[in-house]
Motif scaffolding. Structure first.
Motif, PDB file in Angstrom:
ATOM      1  N   ILE A   8      -7.102   0.638  -3.305  1.00 19.34           N
ATOM      2  CA  ILE A   8      -7.806   0.963  -2.069  1.00 19.34           C
ATOM      3  C   ILE A   8      -7.263   0.062  -0.976  1.00 19.34           C
ATOM      4  O   ILE A   8      -7.033  -1.126  -1.190  1.00 19.34           O
ATOM      5  N   TYR A   9      -7.056   0.616   0.204  1.00 23.74           N
ATOM      6  CA  TYR A   9      -6.603  -0.177   1.342  1.00 23.74           C
ATOM      7  C   TYR A   9      -7.805  -0.832   2.019  1.00 23.74           C
ATOM      8  O   TYR A   9      -8.823  -0.188   2.252  1.00 23.74           O
ATOM      9  N   PHE A  10      -7.646  -2.116   2.322  1.00 24.47           N
ATOM     10  CA  PHE A  10      -8.689  -2.889   2.991  1.00 24.47           C
ATOM     11  C   PHE A  10      -8.160  -3.400   4.328  1.00 24.47           C
ATOM     12  O   PHE A  10      -6.991  -3.778   4.429  1.00 24.47           O
ATOM     13  N   PRO A  11      -9.015  -3.454   5.341  1.00 28.14           N
ATOM     14  CA  PRO A  11      -8.573  -3.977   6.635  1.00 28.14           C
ATOM     15  C   PRO A  11      -8.316  -5.483   6.538  1.00 28.14           C
ATOM     16  O   PRO A  11      -9.072  -6.212   5.907  1.00 28.14           O
ATOM     17  N   ALA A  12      -7.211  -5.923   7.164  1.00 27.54           N
ATOM     18  CA  ALA A  12      -6.840  -7.336   7.113  1.00 27.54           C
ATOM     19  C   ALA A  12      -6.811  -7.971   8.497  1.00 27.54           C
ATOM     20  O   ALA A  12      -6.659  -9.181   8.609  1.00 27.54           O
ATOM     21  N   GLY A  13      -6.941  -7.178   9.536  1.00 30.57           N
ATOM     22  CA  GLY A  13      -6.898  -7.686  10.904  1.00 30.57           C
ATOM     23  C   GLY A  13      -6.043  -6.783  11.767  1.00 30.57           C
ATOM     24  O   GLY A  13      -5.513  -5.774  11.293  1.00 30.57           O
ATOM     25  N   VAL A  14      -5.904  -7.153  13.016  1.00 33.55           N
ATOM     26  CA  VAL A  14      -5.056  -6.378  13.921  1.00 33.55           C
ATOM     27  C   VAL A  14      -3.684  -7.043  13.993  1.00 33.55           C
ATOM     28  O   VAL A  14      -3.551  -8.252  13.756  1.00 33.55           O
ATOM     29  N   VAL A  15      -2.680  -6.258  14.298  1.00 29.57           N
ATOM     30  CA  VAL A  15      -1.302  -6.737  14.292  1.00 29.57           C
ATOM     31  C   VAL A  15      -1.140  -8.024  15.092  1.00 29.57           C
ATOM     32  O   VAL A  15      -0.471  -8.962  14.644  1.00 29.57           O
ATOM     33  N   GLU A  16      -1.748  -8.103  16.261  1.00 26.72           N
ATOM     34  CA  GLU A  16      -1.585  -9.265  17.140  1.00 26.72           C
ATOM     35  C   GLU A  16      -2.085 -10.569  16.508  1.00 26.72           C
ATOM     36  O   GLU A  16      -1.709 -11.653  16.949  1.00 26.72           O
ATOM     37  N   GLU A  17      -2.940 -10.482  15.486  1.00 26.61           N
ATOM     38  CA  GLU A  17      -3.441 -11.680  14.810  1.00 26.61           C
ATOM     39  C   GLU A  17      -2.398 -12.321  13.891  1.00 26.61           C
ATOM     40  O   GLU A  17      -2.563 -13.460  13.461  1.00 26.61           O
ATOM     41  N   PHE A  18      -1.325 -11.590  13.613  1.00 30.71           N
ATOM     42  CA  PHE A  18      -0.272 -12.077  12.719  1.00 30.71           C
ATOM     43  C   PHE A  18       0.942 -12.445  13.557  1.00 30.71           C
ATOM     44  O   PHE A  18       1.670 -11.576  14.022  1.00 30.71           O
ATOM     45  N   LEU A  19       1.126 -13.736  13.755  1.00 29.23           N
ATOM     46  CA  LEU A  19       2.226 -14.213  14.588  1.00 29.23           C
ATOM     47  C   LEU A  19       3.556 -14.012  13.868  1.00 29.23           C
ATOM     48  O   LEU A  19       3.638 -14.212  12.649  1.00 29.23           O
ATOM     49  N   PRO A  20       4.600 -13.631  14.600  1.00 30.59           N
ATOM     50  CA  PRO A  20       5.905 -13.434  13.958  1.00 30.59           C
ATOM     51  C   PRO A  20       6.402 -14.710  13.269  1.00 30.59           C
ATOM     52  O   PRO A  20       6.277 -15.805  13.804  1.00 30.59           O
ATOM     53  N   ARG A  21       6.902 -14.520  12.033  1.00 34.39           N
ATOM     54  CA  ARG A  21       7.551 -15.554  11.222  1.00 34.39           C
ATOM     55  C   ARG A  21       6.614 -16.621  10.672  1.00 34.39           C
ATOM     56  O   ARG A  21       7.044 -17.567  10.037  1.00 34.39           O
TER      57      ARG A  21
END
Length: 108
Positions: A8-21
């Motif tokens: 099952i897919y679970f929400p992990a946050g919005v893309v902007e919350e994950f900083l590149p690298r």
């Protein structure tokens, strides 16, 4: 013939919350995951545990291209497969990720 049952897919946050690298720890159903966003925008999710015998977290590692450099042992890990690159060996459990309307979803 056997087929893999989808999780099952679970929400992990919005893309902007994950900083590149840079890794980020996300907990989903008692799973502690290290989530990374590569420079090209691809998002990867892995167990937040190095396959090195001495253990340790992966979320503190640095991403270059689609490779993660283990923060404690400098092992190079392919984020597309989870395989540790030679001369070291091992494998990290990777999880499928999808992005829909800016929301990051991880399959457990």
């Amino acid at each position: 013939m056997t087929t893999k049952q989808s999780g099952i897919y679970f929400p992990a946050g919005v893309v902007e919350e994950f900083l590149p690298r840079i890794g980020r720890v996300v907990e989903i159903n008692d799973h502690q995951l290290a989530v990374f966003r590569a420079s090209d925008g691809t998002i990867f999710a892995a167990d937040n545990h190095t396959p090195h015998p001495k253990g340790g977290p992966l979320a503190e590692g640095i991403v270059s291209g689609h490779y993660l450099y283990d923060p404690l042992y400098d092992w190079k890990i392919d984020l597309t497969t989870g395989l540790v690159q030679a001369p070291d060996n091992g494998q990290v459990q990777m999880y499928p990720v999808k992005v829909e309307n800016g929301q990051v979803w991880i399959e457990i």
